[in-house]
Motif scaffolding. Structure first.
Motif, mmCIF file in Angstrom:
data_model
loop_
_atom_site.group_PDB
_atom_site.id
_atom_site.type_symbol
_atom_site.label_atom_id
_atom_site.label_comp_id
_atom_site.label_asym_id
_atom_site.label_seq_id
_atom_site.Cartn_x
_atom_site.Cartn_y
_atom_site.Cartn_z
ATOM 1 N N UNK A 444 0.837 -1.206 0.000
ATOM 2 C CA UNK A 444 0.000 0.000 0.000
ATOM 3 C C UNK A 444 0.870 1.254 0.000
ATOM 4 N N UNK A 445 1.866 1.277 0.864
ATOM 5 C CA UNK A 445 2.767 2.437 0.943
ATOM 6 C C UNK A 445 3.554 2.596 -0.351
ATOM 7 N N UNK A 446 3.924 1.466 -0.965
ATOM 8 C CA UNK A 446 4.676 1.525 -2.212
ATOM 9 C C UNK A 446 3.943 2.274 -3.302
ATOM 10 N N UNK A 447 2.625 2.068 -3.383
ATOM 11 C CA UNK A 447 1.831 2.796 -4.374
ATOM 12 C C UNK A 447 1.605 4.236 -3.922
ATOM 13 N N UNK A 477 -5.300 -11.897 -6.195
ATOM 14 C CA UNK A 477 -5.847 -12.147 -7.529
ATOM 15 C C UNK A 477 -6.762 -11.041 -8.052
ATOM 16 N N UNK A 478 -6.789 -9.888 -7.393
ATOM 17 C CA UNK A 478 -7.578 -8.777 -7.924
ATOM 18 C C UNK A 478 -6.647 -7.625 -8.274
ATOM 19 N N UNK A 479 -7.162 -6.633 -8.947
ATOM 20 C CA UNK A 479 -6.359 -5.468 -9.270
ATOM 21 C C UNK A 479 -5.998 -4.694 -8.016
ATOM 22 N N UNK A 480 -5.002 -3.855 -8.138
ATOM 23 C CA UNK A 480 -4.568 -3.052 -6.993
ATOM 24 C C UNK A 480 -5.464 -1.845 -6.788
ATOM 25 N N UNK A 481 -6.026 -1.307 -7.860
ATOM 26 C CA UNK A 481 -6.837 -0.107 -7.694
ATOM 27 C C UNK A 481 -7.746 0.155 -8.868
ATOM 28 N N UNK A 512 -8.281 3.874 -6.207
ATOM 29 C CA UNK A 512 -8.076 3.195 -4.929
ATOM 30 C C UNK A 512 -6.679 2.574 -4.914
ATOM 31 N N UNK A 513 -6.171 2.390 -3.713
ATOM 32 C CA UNK A 513 -4.885 1.717 -3.477
ATOM 33 C C UNK A 513 -5.202 0.618 -2.478
ATOM 34 N N UNK A 514 -5.388 -0.620 -2.970
ATOM 35 C CA UNK A 514 -5.925 -1.669 -2.099
ATOM 36 C C UNK A 514 -5.301 -3.053 -2.320
ATOM 37 N N UNK A 515 -4.025 -3.191 -2.045
ATOM 38 C CA UNK A 515 -3.449 -4.532 -2.105
ATOM 39 C C UNK A 515 -4.038 -5.412 -0.997
#
Length: 604
Positions: A444-447, A477-481, A512-515
């Motif tokens: 999350x912080x990386x993005x 298995x889902x997108x990050x955002x 969104x930023x959601x790993x």
């Protein structure tokens, strides 16, 4: 103690009726002279959230997810879902009636090509398919003696005896003080993107509402009005709505700059434009095959491609961004009140997934500004948290005890749309969980802290969220955002952060930023904030650089963090974020909640 105004926890699955409904559908197909039917979860606009009258897939199969396709043949049937629903679908669907297939393994088109008998005639409703979708089926069937047959009506409607009526939610005007631009100014901008076309068919209700500064109440969670618009390069636009949706005042306001017609008139006007030999732009993602085929048959020249409104809508103006910040401050206060309450209530063992979701909705409702939720709250404890798009029902409701609780939720306010996920440990977290949680936080912080040159797409940033997980042999298995609208859809394109996110990121886009990480049968972790692309000053930079401003304001669960796994830069980011959360939210909280927030945002 708490109630819900905007969501139901009833179990809408009807798998026990699957065999009977499938038998009735097959009888109707036989009467129509076809041997099969393609059943997407879609309405005439390819909306994510569809009106109850268009929930044909759910009625037939019992599957209530937001995406899926069923293919029904004379002797077999299959339901296709993506990775979000591979755990949910088998629990809802009658396995004797429908095979549940991961769409990443086999597509509906390929399955149909492999399973349809020679000479079969397979029907489809051209109102709920786009030309591109039908083309994919046709390509898969190339060389097969299987015929795709467009049907005049949907066979499911003939056997769905208690089908709900079409929605007639009121259309309302969205004021320029919130939209930032008048409808006339937006129409002028769209026309500049029409490049030689005589007109644009606006088939996406989100695009329609944004362009004409409208909102509606036809579907849950998204304030859109279902309808079409025909926007000519010159002259007055035409809006197509069911007349029952318009008050006399709203109609009069719209008729100052557009003609307002009945919903049925759109087909007639397109046919007339076709007879004049016009070129009309159609959105390849949302335009019904029925309208494109009708226009082409009348002599028109359809131009299929990306709706130019989508990109204009995605780049928020200053007024929309100010509204988003205000909405997130308000929402952050409500969520923080919930988290503080949950921290005291959960260890007592009196909460369930439903009561927690109701409590969060109540805290949002107490702002006095809540218009709706932006999607059904994912309130998930323990193994349910490992299901990325879990929806709690009265049948599945788990008591919350020691373990992991994940809540993914959002709100619709007049000035903005929110979406936020927090994962918290109830009781002492295990060492393994803290390791996994911290790796998700690092992603999350990386993005959130990324700095990148103009021209970069979401696909190029997706790996920032996954690196720490990959280093441990893990992934999600889902997108990050995904993109987010301005009091519109919580899932907005074309911008996204994923392996398939090819749209260039531009200042003003909200994402969104959601790993996450999901350990099947045990727990799930997802950490989500909304972020907005902004220009970034970098000393010595040779290119224009961009970064992100974080909109969401709410603490992360520090008890779940292993500080030893964080780099000094990541620790500084987390401390700075928590300091900002504490500073901006504290003035709006009562003394006990402020005290809790001070501890929840302490420096590492």
């Amino acid at each position: 103690m708490f109630e819900s105004r905007f969501q139901s926890f009833a179990d809408d699955a009807a798998s026990e009726d699957g065999a009977l409904r499938l038998m009735r559908l097959r009888a109707e197909l036989s009467r129509l002279g076809v041997d099969g039917l393609i059943v997407p979860r879609a309405d005439e606009h390819q909306n994510e959230y569809v009106p109850k009258s268009a929930e044909r897939l759910a009625w037939l199969t019992g599957f209530t997810g937001s995406a899926g396709v069923a293919v029904v043949l004379e002797k077999e049937a299959a339901l296709f879902v993506d990775g979000r629903y591979t755990l949910q679908a088998p629990e809802q669907v009658d396995a004797k009636s429908f095979a549940v297939i991961d769409i990443g393994v086999t597509t509906p088109a390929r399955w149909l090509a492999d399973h349809a008998p020679a000479g079969a005639r397979v029907g489809y409703d051209p109102w709920v398919h786009t030309p591109a979708q039908i083309e994919r089926y046709a390509k898969a069937l190339d060389g097969k003696t299987v015929e795709l047959v467009p049907l005049d009506g949907n066979p499911l409607d003939a056997v769905w005896s208690d089908r709900p009526p079409a929605p007639q939610g009121a259309v309302s005007l969205y004021p320029p003080r919130l939209a930032g631009l008048s409808a006339a100014a937006k129409i002028a901008r769209v026309r500049k993107e029409m490049a030689g076309a005589d007109a644009l068919l606006v088939s996406d209700p989100h695009a329609l509402c944004w362009t004409f500064n409208l909102r509606g109440a036809d579907v849950a969670y998204t304030p859109i009005a279902l309808g079409f618009a025909l926007l000519p390069r010159e002259g007055r636009p035409r809006l197509y709505f069911d007349a029952a949706k318009l008050t006399a005042k709203t109609r009069a306001s719209l008729e100052r700059f557009a003609d307002v017609e009945s919903a049925e008139r759109v087909a007639e006007d397109l046919a007339e434009a076709g007879r004049r030999g016009e070129t009309v732009m159609f959105d390849s993602s949302t335009a019904p095959a029925r309208l494109v085929d009708l226009f082409r048959a009348a002599g028109g020249r359809p131009r299929l491609g990306d709706d130019p409104i989508a990109l204009l809508k995605a780049i928020k103006n200053a007024t929309e961004l100010d509204g988003a910040r205000a909405a997130h401050l308000r929402d952050g206060v409500a969520l923080t009140r919930f988290l503080a309450w949950f921290a005291g209530a959960a260890p007592k063992g009196r909460l369930t997934e439903i009561s927690a979701a109701q409590a969060l909705e109540t805290f949002r409702d107490e702002t006095g500004e809540l218009r709706d939720l932006s999607f059904p709250t994912i309130s998930a404890f323990g193994p349910h948290a490992a299901i990325p798009h879990y929806r709690v029902t009265q049948a599945s409701d788990l008591p919350i005890g020691r373990g992991v609780y994940l809540v993914d939720s959002g709100a619709q306010y007049l000035d903005g749309t929110t979406d936020v996920t927090r994962t918290v440990a109830v009781g002492r977290p295990t060492k393994m969980f803290r390791n996994h949680f911290t790796r998700v936080l690092k992603g999350h912080i990386g993005v959130a802290s990324a700095v990148f040159p103009t021209g970069v797409s979401g696909a190029q940033l997706d790996g920032f969220a996954r690196r720490s997980l990959w280093e441990a042999g893990l992934d999600f298995d889902h997108g990050t955002g995904h993109g987010v609208g301005a009091y519109l859809s919580v899932h907005e394109g074309p911008q996204r952060i994923s392996k398939m996110g090819t749209t260039v990121l531009r200042p003003g886009m909200i994402l969104s930023d959601e790993p996450g990480y999901y350990r099947a049968g045990e727990y799930g972790i997802r950490l989500e904030n909304l972020i907005v692309v902004e220009k970034r000053s970098v000393a010595g930079a040779e290119r224009e650089m961009l970064g992100f401003e974080t909109l969401t304001l709410a603490p992360f669960d520090l008890a779940s963090v292993d500080p030893a796994l964080l780099t000094p830069e990541e620790t500084r980011w987390l401390n700075a974020y928590h300091a900002r959360v504490r500073k901006e939210l504290s003035p709006h909280l009562d003394a006990p909640t402020r005290k809790w927030l001070a501890g929840a945002t302490r420096r590492l």
